[in-house]
Design an enzyme around this catalytic site. Structure first.
Site, short mmCIF file in Angstrom:
data_model
loop_
_atom_site.label_atom_id
_atom_site.label_comp_id
_atom_site.label_asym_id
_atom_site.label_seq_id
_atom_site.Cartn_x
_atom_site.Cartn_y
_atom_site.Cartn_z
N ALA A 61 -14.77 70.81 -62.37
CA ALA A 61 -15.07 71.28 -63.72
C ALA A 61 -16.51 70.87 -64.04
CB ALA A 61 -14.10 70.63 -64.70
N GLY A 93 -11.59 70.06 -60.15
CA GLY A 93 -11.06 71.37 -60.51
C GLY A 93 -11.24 72.40 -59.40
N GLU A 117 -8.34 71.89 -57.23
CA GLU A 117 -7.16 72.38 -57.97
C GLU A 117 -7.12 73.90 -57.96
OE1 GLU A 117 -8.23 69.95 -61.40
OE2 GLU A 117 -6.27 69.00 -61.28
N GLU A 133 -11.96 62.64 -59.95
CA GLU A 133 -11.99 62.43 -61.41
C GLU A 133 -11.96 60.95 -61.77
OE1 GLU A 133 -10.10 64.66 -59.82
OE2 GLU A 133 -10.06 66.56 -60.92
N1 CO8 Z 1 -20.40 69.59 -62.98
C1 CO8 Z 1 -21.65 69.88 -63.37
N2 CO8 Z 1 -22.71 69.88 -62.53
C2 CO8 Z 1 -22.48 69.55 -61.24
C3 CO8 Z 1 -21.20 69.24 -60.76
C4 CO8 Z 1 -20.10 69.27 -61.71
N3 CO8 Z 1 -18.83 69.03 -61.35
N4 CO8 Z 1 -21.27 68.96 -59.43
C5 CO8 Z 1 -22.57 69.11 -59.09
N5 CO8 Z 1 -23.30 69.46 -60.17
C6 CO8 Z 1 -24.73 69.73 -60.25
C7 CO8 Z 1 -25.53 68.42 -60.21
O1 CO8 Z 1 -25.60 67.83 -61.48
C8 CO8 Z 1 -26.87 68.91 -59.70
O2 CO8 Z 1 -27.54 69.51 -60.76
P1 CO8 Z 1 -29.09 69.10 -61.08
O3 CO8 Z 1 -29.85 69.56 -59.87
O4 CO8 Z 1 -29.40 69.87 -62.33
O5 CO8 Z 1 -29.10 67.62 -61.26
C9 CO8 Z 1 -26.48 70.04 -58.73
O6 CO8 Z 1 -25.16 70.43 -59.08
C10 CO8 Z 1 -26.48 69.62 -57.28
O7 CO8 Z 1 -25.66 68.47 -57.18
P2 CO8 Z 1 -26.11 67.12 -56.42
O8 CO8 Z 1 -27.58 66.93 -56.54
O9 CO8 Z 1 -25.25 66.01 -56.91
O10 CO8 Z 1 -25.75 67.53 -54.92
P3 CO8 Z 1 -25.38 66.55 -53.71
O11 CO8 Z 1 -25.37 67.42 -52.50
O12 CO8 Z 1 -26.23 65.35 -53.74
O13 CO8 Z 1 -23.88 66.05 -54.02
C11 CO8 Z 1 -21.56 66.34 -54.69
C12 CO8 Z 1 -22.80 66.96 -54.01
C13 CO8 Z 1 -21.04 65.17 -53.87
C14 CO8 Z 1 -20.51 67.43 -54.79
C15 CO8 Z 1 -21.96 65.83 -56.11
O14 CO8 Z 1 -22.63 66.87 -56.80
C16 CO8 Z 1 -20.79 65.42 -56.95
O15 CO8 Z 1 -20.25 64.34 -56.78
N6 CO8 Z 1 -20.39 66.26 -57.94
C17 CO8 Z 1 -19.35 65.96 -58.88
C18 CO8 Z 1 -17.99 66.09 -58.26
C19 CO8 Z 1 -16.92 65.73 -59.26
O16 CO8 Z 1 -16.86 64.63 -59.77
N7 CO8 Z 1 -16.02 66.69 -59.55
C20 CO8 Z 1 -14.94 66.49 -60.46
C21 CO8 Z 1 -15.31 66.97 -61.82
S1 CO8 Z 1 -14.07 66.58 -63.05
C22 CO8 Z 1 -12.93 67.81 -62.86
O17 CO8 Z 1 -13.06 68.67 -62.04
C23 CO8 Z 1 -11.78 67.77 -63.82
C24 CO8 Z 1 -10.79 68.85 -63.44
C25 CO8 Z 1 -10.24 69.48 -64.67
C26 CO8 Z 1 -9.38 70.67 -64.33
C27 CO8 Z 1 -10.10 71.87 -63.80
C28 CO8 Z 1 -9.17 73.05 -63.71
C29 CO8 Z 1 -9.49 74.04 -62.60
#
Ligand code: CO8
Length: 257
Positions: free
Chosen positions: A65, A108, A111, A131
Site C-alpha cells: 500500500a 498489500g 496480498e 507491515e
Molecule cells: N509506498 C510508497 N512509496 C513506496 C513504497 C510504498 N509501499 N515502496 C517504495 N516506495 C517508493 C520509495 O519511497 C521510493 O520513492 P522516492 O524515490 O520518491 O524516495 C521509490 O519507491 C523507490 O523505492 P526505494 O528507493 O526504497 O527502492 P529500493 O530498491 O531501495 O527498495 C523496497 C525497495 C525494499 C521494496 C523498499 O522500497 C521498501 O521497503 N518499500 C516498502 C515496502 C513495505 O513496507 N510495504 C508494505 C506497505 S504497508 C501495506 O502494504 C499495508 C497493506 C494494507 C492492505 C493493502 C490491500 C491490498
C-alpha cells in the site's frame, strides 16, 4: 478508457492489467485501486475475455500500500471510510485471474497477488508482509491467506519479522504455482491464460468457485458443493460438446454456454 496508474491491453481472449507507478514501485494508492477495479469490471463484462492477468514491472509487482498516502490517516479516517475494503474487488471476479509476479510483492502487493487465483513467479520474485516494520499489521488478508497457503510457522515468522521469501521458497511452500525465468514471465502467463480462455468459460468459472469453496467450508460441505456444480455442468452445451469431441477424436469447439 485511459488510466493513469495502470496499463491495460488485451491479447485475444486475455485481458492484461499492468500496475504502472514505476517511481513508487507500483505502491497501491487509492487511484490505482479504483482504476484496477474499473479494468476488472470491464473485463468481467466483456464476453470476448476468458482470463485476466495482473502484473507489474520487472522490479516490482507492487511494494505494498502507498505508505505516503497512509501516513496522515487517523483511526477515524480509516474506520469511517472502511479503508482497504475497495481493494478486495478482485476476489469477486468470476473469470480466472492470474498474478504474474516479478520483483517485490510486499505488504498489500503480496496480498493482492494472493487474492488472484494463482501466482506465477519470476525467478527474482520476493514475497513479504513487512507491515510490522511500519508499526502495523497486514490489513487485506495477509495474516489469513498467507497462513492458509504456507502454514502457520512460515506465515507467523514472516508477519512477525517482515522477512521476505524468495521465489524458490515460495514455490516450496505452495505460495506460487511455478517459477519461470524473468524474461519469460509474460509469455508463460499469456500461454497459461490463453489455454484457460480456450476452455468453456462456464466450466472454468465452476471449477474456480469449487476450488475457492475449499477455503470457506468443511470437507463434507465442500465435496457436496462440488458435486452440485458438477451436476450443473451437465446442463451446458459445452459439456456435451466436450464429451462428443473426445468420442469423435477431435478438438472441442466450446461456445461458452
Ligand atoms: N509506498 C510508497 N512509496 C513506496 C513504497 C510504498 N509501499 N515502496 C517504495 N516506495 C517508493 C520509495 O519511497 C521510493 O520513492 P522516492 O524515490 O520518491 O524516495 C521509490 O519507491 C523507490 O523505492 P526505494 O528507493 O526504497 O527502492 P529500493 O530498491 O531501495 O527498495 C523496497 C525497495 C525494499 C521494496 C523498499 O522500497 C521498501 O521497503 N518499500 C516498502 C515496502 C513495505 O513496507 N510495504 C508494505 C506497505 S504497508 C501495506 O502494504 C499495508 C497493506 C494494507 C492492505 C493493502 C490491500 C491490498
Amino acid at each position: 478508457m485511459s488510466y493513469k496508474t495502470i496499463i491495460v491491453d488485451t491479447r485475444g481472449a486475455v485481458g492484461i492489467v499492468q500496475l504502472n507507478r514505476p517511481k513508487a514501485l507500483n505502491a497501491l494508492c487509492a487511484e490505482l485501486i479504483e482504476e484496477l477495479n474499473a479494468a476488472l469490471d470491464a473485463y468481467e463484462a466483456d464476453p470476448e475475455i476468458g482470463a485476466i492477468i495482473v502484473t507489474g514491472s520487472e522490479k516490482a509487482f507492487a511494494a505494498g500500500a502507498d505508505i505516503k498516502e497512509m501516513l496522515p490517516k487517523s483511526f477515524q479516517d480509516v474506520y469511517m471510510e472502511d479503508f482497504i475494503s475497495r481493494w478486495e474487488r478482485i476476489t469477486r471476479c468470476k473469470k480466472p485471474v492470474i498474478a504474474a509476479v516479478s520483483g517485490y510483492a510486499l505488504g498489500g502487493g503480496c496480498e493482492l497477488a494472493m487474492m488472484c487465483d494463482f501466482i506465477l513467479a519470476a525467478e527474482n520474485a520476493k514475497f513479504g508482509q513487512p507491515e510490522i516494520n511500519l508499526g502495523t499489521i497486514p490489513g487485506s488478508g495477509g495474516t489469513q491467506r498467507l497462513t492458509r497457503f504456507v502454514g502457520k510457522s512460515k506465515a507467523m515468522e514472516m508477519c512477525l519479522t517482515g522477512r521476505m521469501m524468495d521465489a524458490e521458497e515460495a514455490e516450496r511452500a505452495g505460495l506460487v504455482s511455478r517459477i519461470v525465468p524473468v524474461t519469460d514471465l509474460m509469455d508463460e502467463a499469456l500461454k497459461v491464460a490463453q489455454a484457460i480462455a480456450a476452455k468453456s468459460l462456464p466450466s472454468v468459472m465452476m471449477a474456480k468457485e469449487a476450488v475457492n469453496a475449499a477455503y470457506e467450508t468443511t470437507l463434507t460441505q465442500g465435496v457436496r458443493f462440488e458435486r452440485r456444480l458438477f451436476h450443473s455442468s451437465f446442463a451446458l452445451d459445452d459439456r456435451r460438446e466436450g464429451m462428443t469431441a473426445f468420442s469423435e477424436k477431435r478438438e472441442p469447439q466450446f461456445r461458452n454456454r
